[in-house]
Design a protein around this motif. Structure first.
Motif, mmCIF file in Angstrom:
data_model
loop_
_atom_site.group_PDB
_atom_site.id
_atom_site.type_symbol
_atom_site.label_atom_id
_atom_site.label_comp_id
_atom_site.label_asym_id
_atom_site.label_seq_id
_atom_site.Cartn_x
_atom_site.Cartn_y
_atom_site.Cartn_z
ATOM 1 N N GLN A 64 0.835 -1.205 0.000
ATOM 2 C CA GLN A 64 0.000 0.000 0.000
ATOM 3 C C GLN A 64 0.868 1.252 0.000
ATOM 4 O O GLN A 64 0.591 2.221 -0.725
ATOM 5 C CB GLN A 64 -0.922 -0.010 1.217
ATOM 6 N N ARG A 65 1.925 1.259 0.813
ATOM 7 C CA ARG A 65 2.796 2.433 0.867
ATOM 8 C C ARG A 65 3.521 2.643 -0.458
ATOM 9 O O ARG A 65 3.659 3.777 -0.944
ATOM 10 C CB ARG A 65 3.809 2.259 2.002
ATOM 11 N N ILE A 66 3.978 1.542 -1.059
ATOM 12 C CA ILE A 66 4.658 1.661 -2.353
ATOM 13 C C ILE A 66 3.700 2.186 -3.414
ATOM 14 O O ILE A 66 4.054 3.041 -4.237
ATOM 15 C CB ILE A 66 5.249 0.293 -2.761
ATOM 16 N N GLY A 67 2.461 1.685 -3.406
ATOM 17 C CA GLY A 67 1.478 2.165 -4.376
ATOM 18 C C GLY A 67 1.208 3.646 -4.234
ATOM 19 O O GLY A 67 1.131 4.386 -5.233
ATOM 20 N N THR A 68 1.065 4.110 -2.998
ATOM 21 C CA THR A 68 0.847 5.547 -2.773
ATOM 22 C C THR A 68 2.037 6.354 -3.252
ATOM 23 O O THR A 68 1.894 7.406 -3.891
ATOM 24 C CB THR A 68 0.591 5.798 -1.276
ATOM 25 N N THR A 69 3.244 5.869 -2.958
ATOM 26 C CA THR A 69 4.454 6.581 -3.385
ATOM 27 C C THR A 69 4.531 6.658 -4.906
ATOM 28 O O THR A 69 4.852 7.711 -5.479
ATOM 29 C CB THR A 69 5.700 5.871 -2.822
ATOM 30 N N LEU A 70 4.232 5.548 -5.584
ATOM 31 C CA LEU A 70 4.267 5.554 -7.046
ATOM 32 C C LEU A 70 3.236 6.522 -7.624
ATOM 33 O O LEU A 70 3.506 7.235 -8.603
ATOM 34 C CB LEU A 70 4.017 4.141 -7.584
ATOM 35 N N THR A 71 2.054 6.557 -7.029
ATOM 36 C CA THR A 71 1.018 7.458 -7.523
ATOM 37 C C THR A 71 1.445 8.913 -7.389
ATOM 38 O O THR A 71 1.333 9.710 -8.334
ATOM 39 C CB THR A 71 -0.298 7.224 -6.756
#
Length: 550
Positions: free
Chosen positions: A201-208
């Motif tokens: 979830q944290r990686i997805g938010t960072t990528l977004t």
């Protein structure tokens, strides 16, 4: 899809169904790029026209054709009571958020269930402990007389964290129902439970966020914009073409929110209260004086173990049902209605209840039917009942019965036995007898036959099985349809079916004669190209291994 669902984890992400949904975005981008085939001066106009047509054609799917459930008075407490009453676990589309830790699904209501009306995220211990006291929504204190595990009324998931007296504590899924569990020493302790998220979830938010920054940076560094003249009165202004769709979308959304959706019936598919547009089959049946089944929609007539069979029922309330609580029961049953092979499971609030039904409109009621393991590869029907949700008492039809069978015949598609074809007797070029085995059990001859449907037929055949002595005289006999609950007129081409006949174990029986007949007489039978006499097959009393694999 059934193949992909056998791969671990793919069943949770519903690959490739959901991947294909993402793929539609790429297809749409490719479709939009097709305007580059046009001359440059027509591209922008064509793009606006295509988007406008697309949006207008999809509007009927955006607006519900009938008033939907009113969720304004729903609460977490109402959801809990719904699940406890109906034994329906979860309300997500694919059940991918259901807990996978634990051995069973708990349907027990918490003692403080009414508290979730005003505070749906309140955290409580799952087990009662001494000295329990709430401090905040996610914090409470407990007192333990000895070191022990404390289960928390929240399913375990890697994203959850528990602080014990301000320090991070190890958690694990508890046995049985998989609740968050933390080991607590003796004494009084403060427990804080919070959801911190997972690394994906944290990686997805960072990528977004990173992608957004990159896009804004590229737009800023490009320093170029294609301008299009737009006139307002007599003054010409410059407006980037990319902003015009945004202005149109915001404007339409505002008009839709303020006027179209609440005040009009534009873009909605309209149906009369007693004539649903999408209802395929009309079958009007009145249950008591309260509600009538108008008909149903059934897009498929074959059900297998790997897929569910969806059916939509259309109900017309005959009075206001706000003060009653009925529930439809939908089942797949065999043709003699002696066995139940599937039962629907409502999966969303109101999905199986009538308390929101009103006489000024019909209600569509979807049900998904999944076969039980003991279902047979025969024909079946869908049976519908309407019962009082509290007492279980069924509403009666005008003829005094409490159930109705839908007109459509359902075919159950299951794996067939792998039969060693030791015989090749063909009756009327339609049914063939491929193998038989004869065994004696408790003074009874059990004669197992394997029939194969070479062609479909509109005739219902009856089998005669004769036990013959050495001179060909009939000693014992039995006549019945090959499969009593599955007439031959419904057999599907290519099916191989097993059926067992019985005769008394008379010591004079040396041969078994088998044949088929209908109201016109016996059915001709041949062995290869030779027509057999007396329209029957005469078999020796031999055991035979017919099945190689199931």
């Amino acid at each position: 899809l059934p193949v992909w669902l056998t791969i671990p984890y793919f069943q949770q992400i519903r690959f490739p169904a959901r991947v294909l949904r993402v793929g539609t975005v790429l297809i749409a981008i490719g479709g939009g790029a097709s305007v580059l085939w046009l001359p440059e001066r027509f591209r922008l106009t064509a793009a606006y026209a295509i988007v406008t047509v697309f949006v207008l054609t999809k509007l009927p799917f955006v607006y519900p054709s009938q008033p939907i459930l009113d969720y304004s008075n729903q609460s977490a407490t109402a959801e809990m009571r719904f699940e406890a009453e109906t034994y329906t676990w979860g309300t997500t589309s694919y059940n991918e958020f259901n807990p996978r830790w634990g051995n069973r699904t708990p349907y027990d209501l918490p003692p403080e269930v009414d508290d979730y009306v005003s505070n749906p995220t309140q955290i409580y211990p799952y087990d009662r402990v001494d000295g329990f006291e709430l401090i905040d929504t996610d914090t409470f204190t407990v007192t333990t007389r000895e070191a022990r595990p404390v289960r928390i009324r929240q399913f375990y998931y890697p994203g959850w964290q528990v602080n014990l007296n301000g320090e991070r504590a190890d958690i694990y899924p508890g046995d049985d129902v998989g609740m968050i569990t933390v080991d607590v020493p003796e004494g009084t302790h403060e427990i804080e439970v919070r959801y911190a998220g997972t690394w994906p979830q944290r990686i997805g938010t960072t990528l977004t966020l990173s992608s957004l920054v990159i896009v804004l940076g590229l737009l800023r560094l490009s320093g170029r914009s294609v301008e299009s003249p737009v006139r307002s009165g007599t003054q010409a202004v410059k407006l980037a073409p990319a902003l015009l769709p945004a202005v149109i979308i915001v404007g339409f959304a505002s008009v839709n929110y303020i006027y179209i959706d609440p005040e009009t019936s534009w873009f909605r598919l309209q149906s009369a209260p007693d004539a649903p547009t999408y209802m395929q089959t009309e079958q009007y049946v009145q249950f008591g004086d309260d509600i009538a089944l108008m008909g149903y929609t059934l897009n498929d007539t074959i059900i297998s173990q790997s897929e569910t069979l969806p059916v939509i029922l259309y109900w017309l309330p005959l009075r206001d049902l706000a003060d009653t609580h009925y529930r439809p029961i939908v089942q797949i049953v065999n043709l003699s209605v002696t066995e139940q092979w599937a039962v629907s499971q409502p999966f969303f609030p109101g999905g199986g209840f009538t308390n929101t039904y009103a006489p000024d409109r019909f209600s569509s009621d979807p049900h998904d039917l999944r076969l039980f393991d003991y279902a047979q590869p025969h024909a079946a029907r869908i049976m519908v009942q309407m019962v009082d949700a509290d007492s279980g008492e069924p509403l009666l039809l005008e003829d005094g019965s409490d159930r109705v069978l839908l007109d459509t015949v359902i075919h159950v598609d299951l794996p067939e036995p792998d039969v060693q074809q030791r015989l090749n007797y063909i009756f009327n070029n339609q049914l063939s007898l491929q193998c038989r085995t004869i065994t004696e059990v408790d003074d009874t001859l059990a004669i197992t036959m394997y029939w194969h449907a070479e062609q479909t037929t509109d005739r219902d055949y009856t089998t005669f099985v004769h036990g013959l002595d050495g001179n060909g005289n009939i000693v014992e006999q039995a006549d019945r349809p090959p499969i009593p609950d599955y007439p031959t007129s419904l057999w599907r081409r290519g099916q191989t079916l097993e059926t067992v006949y019985t005769l008394p174990a008379n010591e004079d029986i040396e041969l078994i004669a088998v044949g088929l007949y209908d109201e016109t007489g016996r059915i001709p039978v041949r062995d290869s190209d030779e027509i057999l006499p007396d329209e029957r097959v005469v078999l020796p009393m031999l055991e035979s291994n017919c099945i190689t694999e199931r």
